[in-house]
Design a protein around this motif. Structure first.
Motif, PDB file in Angstrom:
ATOM      1  N   GLY A  53       2.192   0.836   0.708  1.00 33.28           N
ATOM      2  CA  GLY A  53       1.332   1.178  -0.414  1.00 33.28           C
ATOM      3  C   GLY A  53       0.047   0.376  -0.333  1.00 33.28           C
ATOM      4  N   ILE A  54      -1.084   1.042  -0.546  1.00 35.82           N
ATOM      5  CA  ILE A  54      -2.384   0.386  -0.412  1.00 35.82           C
ATOM      6  C   ILE A  54      -3.226   0.670  -1.652  1.00 35.82           C
ATOM      7  CG2 ILE A  54      -4.435   0.112   1.025  1.00 35.82           C
ATOM      8  CD1 ILE A  54      -2.734   1.359   3.336  1.00 35.82           C
ATOM      9  N   LEU A  55      -3.739  -0.416  -2.251  1.00 34.20           N
ATOM     10  CA  LEU A  55      -4.666  -0.292  -3.365  1.00 34.20           C
ATOM     11  C   LEU A  55      -5.800  -1.264  -3.172  1.00 34.20           C
ATOM     12  CD1 LEU A  55      -3.338  -2.010  -6.584  1.00 34.20           C
ATOM     13  CD2 LEU A  55      -2.124  -2.179  -4.433  1.00 34.20           C
ATOM     14  N   SER A  56      -6.874  -1.063  -3.906  1.00 38.48           N
ATOM     15  CA  SER A  56      -8.052  -1.916  -3.792  1.00 38.48           C
ATOM     16  C   SER A  56      -8.868  -1.826  -5.063  1.00 38.48           C
ATOM     17  CB  SER A  56      -8.907  -1.471  -2.595  1.00 38.48           C
ATOM     18  OG  SER A  56      -9.988  -2.355  -2.389  1.00 38.48           O
ATOM     19  N   ASP A  57      -9.758  -2.788  -5.217  1.00 36.20           N
ATOM     20  CA  ASP A  57     -10.746  -2.763  -6.292  1.00 36.20           C
ATOM     21  C   ASP A  57     -10.123  -2.506  -7.659  1.00 36.20           C
ATOM     22  OD1 ASP A  57     -13.473  -3.053  -4.846  1.00 36.20           O
ATOM     23  OD2 ASP A  57     -12.355  -1.616  -3.638  1.00 36.20           O
ATOM     24  N   THR A  58      -9.192  -3.372  -8.023  1.00 36.92           N
ATOM     25  CA  THR A  58      -8.566  -3.278  -9.336  1.00 36.92           C
ATOM     26  C   THR A  58      -9.471  -3.865 -10.415  1.00 36.92           C
ATOM     27  OG1 THR A  58      -7.342  -5.310  -8.816  1.00 36.92           O
ATOM     28  CG2 THR A  58      -6.182  -3.231  -8.540  1.00 36.92           C
ATOM     29  N   HIS A  59     -10.308  -4.822 -10.048  1.00 35.88           N
ATOM     30  CA  HIS A  59     -11.247  -5.478 -10.961  1.00 35.88           C
ATOM     31  C   HIS A  59     -10.519  -5.946 -12.226  1.00 35.88           C
ATOM     32  CE1 HIS A  59     -14.944  -5.066  -8.595  1.00 35.88           C
ATOM     33  NE2 HIS A  59     -14.336  -4.008  -8.086  1.00 35.88           N
ATOM     34  N   THR A  60     -10.995  -5.623 -13.387  1.00 32.44           N
ATOM     35  CA  THR A  60     -10.395  -6.134 -14.629  1.00 32.44           C
ATOM     36  C   THR A  60      -9.349  -5.183 -15.208  1.00 32.44           C
ATOM     37  OG1 THR A  60     -12.134  -5.129 -15.960  1.00 32.44           O
ATOM     38  CG2 THR A  60     -12.499  -7.404 -15.224  1.00 32.44           C
TER      39      THR A  60
END
Length: 173
Positions: free
Chosen positions: A4-11
């Motif tokens: 599983g790949i995620l990115s740029d969750t920020h706030t």
């Protein structure tokens, strides 16, 4: 193996949890966060999701250095082997050389899946739905002869993620 790949969750901790949940529900055995984590709560989500994980610092994550030893945080570019496959993980797309079989990056907030001369370049898009009204993530399945990428996206007003699939034939070693 499914990654599983995620990115740029920020706030957006709730959106990060939703993207993590969809990845795990669809069989992710390992999680990669491609940077701009921003909130320590997202690191807790990763640590407590029940899967092994790695997260790379993004350009908005310098304040997380005090958490470095508590979580699996790495600097870019970070090379590792998973499912008999060499990965390169980074946030900024500055090291886009094909020196790994899979190059995972973030920062642009745009989904990107391209197989070029034996290397898969993969950006899962933005989890935070900041630059556009869509939360995104990707599931990479690695087999001996193929890479299968499933791109998940969910509009803010929708209750569920939509999936789009891509398949790439790996070069024989």
């Amino acid at each position: 193996m499914k990654i599983g790949i995620l990115s740029d969750t920020h706030t957006k901790v709730k959106k990060a949890k939703a993207t993590l949940d969809i990845l795990i529900e669809n069989g992710a055995e390992f999680i990669i966060h491609a940077g701009d984590i921003v909130e320590p709560e997202v690191l807790e989500l990763l640590k407590n999701c029940g899967k092994k994980y790695v997260a790379v610092y993004g350009n908005n994550d310098a304040h997380l250095v005090s958490f470095h030893n508590k979580y699996n945080l790495v600097q870019e570019p970070n090379y590792f082997k998973l499912a008999n496959t060499k990965f390169k993980l980074m946030h900024l797309p500055y090291y886009m050389s094909p020196d790994a079989e899979v190059v995972v990056f973030g920062h642009t907030h745009k989904f990107h899946s391209e197989f070029n001369n034996g290397t898969l370049f993969l950006n899962p898009g933005e989890s935070c739905a900041r630059n556009k009204p869509v939360s995104e993530c990707a599931l990479l399945e690695v087999t001996a002869d193929k890479f299968f990428v499933t791109y998940y996206s969910k509009k803010k007003k929708d209750d569920f993620f939509k999936a789009k699939e891509f398949s790439y034939k790996r070069k024989k070693k």
